[in-house]
Design an enzyme around this catalytic site. Structure first.
Site, PDB file in Angstrom:
ATOM      1  N   TYR A  53      25.728  29.042   3.593  1.00  0.00           N
ATOM      2  CA  TYR A  53      26.796  30.020   3.828  1.00  0.00           C
ATOM      3  C   TYR A  53      26.695  30.522   5.257  1.00  0.00           C
ATOM      4  O   TYR A  53      26.021  31.515   5.557  1.00  0.00           O
ATOM      5  CB  TYR A  53      26.705  31.181   2.836  1.00  0.00           C
ATOM      6  CG  TYR A  53      27.069  30.810   1.417  1.00  0.00           C
ATOM      7  CD1 TYR A  53      27.661  29.589   1.108  1.00  0.00           C
ATOM      8  CD2 TYR A  53      26.820  31.696   0.378  1.00  0.00           C
ATOM      9  CE1 TYR A  53      27.994  29.265  -0.194  1.00  0.00           C
ATOM     10  CE2 TYR A  53      27.155  31.382  -0.936  1.00  0.00           C
ATOM     11  CZ  TYR A  53      27.741  30.166  -1.215  1.00  0.00           C
ATOM     12  OH  TYR A  53      28.070  29.851  -2.513  1.00  0.00           O
ATOM     13  N   SER A 208      34.372  31.534  -7.572  1.00  0.00           N
ATOM     14  CA  SER A 208      35.818  31.670  -7.402  1.00  0.00           C
ATOM     15  C   SER A 208      36.459  32.229  -8.667  1.00  0.00           C
ATOM     16  O   SER A 208      37.433  31.682  -9.179  1.00  0.00           O
ATOM     17  CB  SER A 208      36.461  30.327  -7.029  1.00  0.00           C
ATOM     18  OG  SER A 208      37.766  30.501  -6.531  1.00  0.00           O
ATOM     19  N   LEU A 210      38.364  34.675  -9.233  1.00  0.00           N
ATOM     20  CA  LEU A 210      39.676  35.304  -9.113  1.00  0.00           C
ATOM     21  C   LEU A 210      40.767  34.304  -8.761  1.00  0.00           C
ATOM     22  O   LEU A 210      41.866  34.688  -8.374  1.00  0.00           O
ATOM     23  CB  LEU A 210      39.621  36.420  -8.066  1.00  0.00           C
ATOM     24  CG  LEU A 210      38.585  37.509  -8.364  1.00  0.00           C
ATOM     25  CD1 LEU A 210      38.496  38.507  -7.220  1.00  0.00           C
ATOM     26  CD2 LEU A 210      38.918  38.228  -9.670  1.00  0.00           C
ATOM     27  N   GLY A 211      40.469  33.020  -8.886  1.00  0.00           N
ATOM     28  CA  GLY A 211      41.442  31.999  -8.535  1.00  0.00           C
ATOM     29  C   GLY A 211      42.734  32.135  -9.321  1.00  0.00           C
ATOM     30  O   GLY A 211      42.724  32.256 -10.544  1.00  0.00           O
TER      31      GLY A 211
END
Length: 319
Positions: A53, A208, A210-211
């Protein structure tokens, strides 16, 4: 905040995906640290990071170092915080993501991550993605060696199939505690992996999460929103954000689920943490279970991009 378990460790039911604090479009360090501190203030005790990251090619470990600095500067007690990091992916600096599941690489990467995090043993170390060039059992075997050496206290696997979960469980036994796959209102193709994780007693950590759900602000006291998904309608009824509803729905899927929403602002993670207290009725859950994004899912906001990169290697899903 209510707690859930990763192996023998209790953590807050909502975690923090720290990736947005270090990749392209990242906030300055003051805001990044404030976001981590806001998460801790809200009862978040699981922080998800990875050695890959970062933004530029020479920044490996940027997010791990940032998380370590944020924890060190926090004024409260951090003894209950579990930092989960991952190894096995790389970023050469051109926007792409590489994969390396060679046992030697994974063992060196874990040792480097422990140094950056400033710990003698990593609380949870996860294999970031299967490497098609390396037999899966060999990559998992590196996790076994890291457990036996005391470099890591618990192991996890990410972006995996049910077959890979079963193989890892057979090789690692109680040392395997988590599965981290993409799972959200719009992406539900890890249902089998979620069920198997529950069957084996493994925490399921959606990246992810909240996709497909746009963060629309509430339009006045009526609580109506500008987007028309089932998640927005339920949010309007409760007077909360659709993202909060999405996370509460994820928590309802299984007691083993611990979502990892990515945030780069204190307000975002505070809102996400409140999902652990949001009660959704049976009729609401049935409506959300049945929702499909169809051809028009809501666009993700820049602040809440995926807590993990998609398998395509892009930072955000293609339009």
């Amino acid at each position: 905040m209510p707690y859930r378990r990763i192996g023998s460790t209790a953590v807050g039911a909502i975690g923090l995906g720290a990736m947005p604090l270090s990749i392209e479009g990242r906030p300055d360090e003051t805001r990044a640290v404030a976001t981590v501190h806001a998460a801790l203030d809200a009862g978040v005790t699981l922080i998800d990071t990875a050695d890959s990251y970062h933004w530029h090619a020479d920044e490996r470990g940027h997010n791990e170092l940032l998380v370590a600095r944020a924890l060190a500067s926090y004024g409260g007690d951090t003894s209950a915080v579990l930092v989960a990091t991952k190894g096995g992916r790389g970023r050469p600096g051109d926007g792409s993501w590489t994969v390396n599941g060679a046992p030697g690489h994974l063992k060196r990467a874990a040792q480097d991550s422990a140094r950056r995090l400033g710990v003698e043993a990593i609380g949870l170390y996860q294999l970031h993605k299967p490497d098609p060039a390396v037999p899966w059992a060999e990559s998992v075997g590196a996790l076994r060696e890291l457990l036996d050496a005391g470099t890591i206290r618990a192991a996890g696997i990410s972006n995996v199939t049910t077959g890979q979960i079963r193989t890892a469980h057979a090789l690692l036994g109680d040392g395997l505690v988590s599965v981290q796959n993409q799972y959200s209102p719009a992406v539900r193709d890890s249902e089998a992996e979620l069920r198997l994780s529950a069957e084996l007693g493994l925490a399921f950590l959606p990246w992810s999460p909240l996709g497909g759900i746009a963060r629309s602000s509430l339009d006045g006291p009526s609580g109506t929103t500008s987007s028309g998904t089932a998640f927005h309608h339920v949010a309007a009824a409760h007077g909360v954000s659709p993202h909060r509803v999405a996370l509460a729905w994820l928590l309802s899927r299984s007691p083993t689920v611990i979502p990892l929403p990515g945030s780069s602002r204190p307000s975002s993670i505070r809102d996400s943490a409140e999902a652990a207290q949001l009660h959704l009725g049976a009729d609401e859950l049935a409506l959300l279970d049945a929702w499909s994004p169809g051809g028009r899912p809501g666009a993700e906001s820049p602040d809440d991009r995926p807590a993990e990169e998609p398998s395509s290697g892009l930072l955000v899903p293609p339009a």
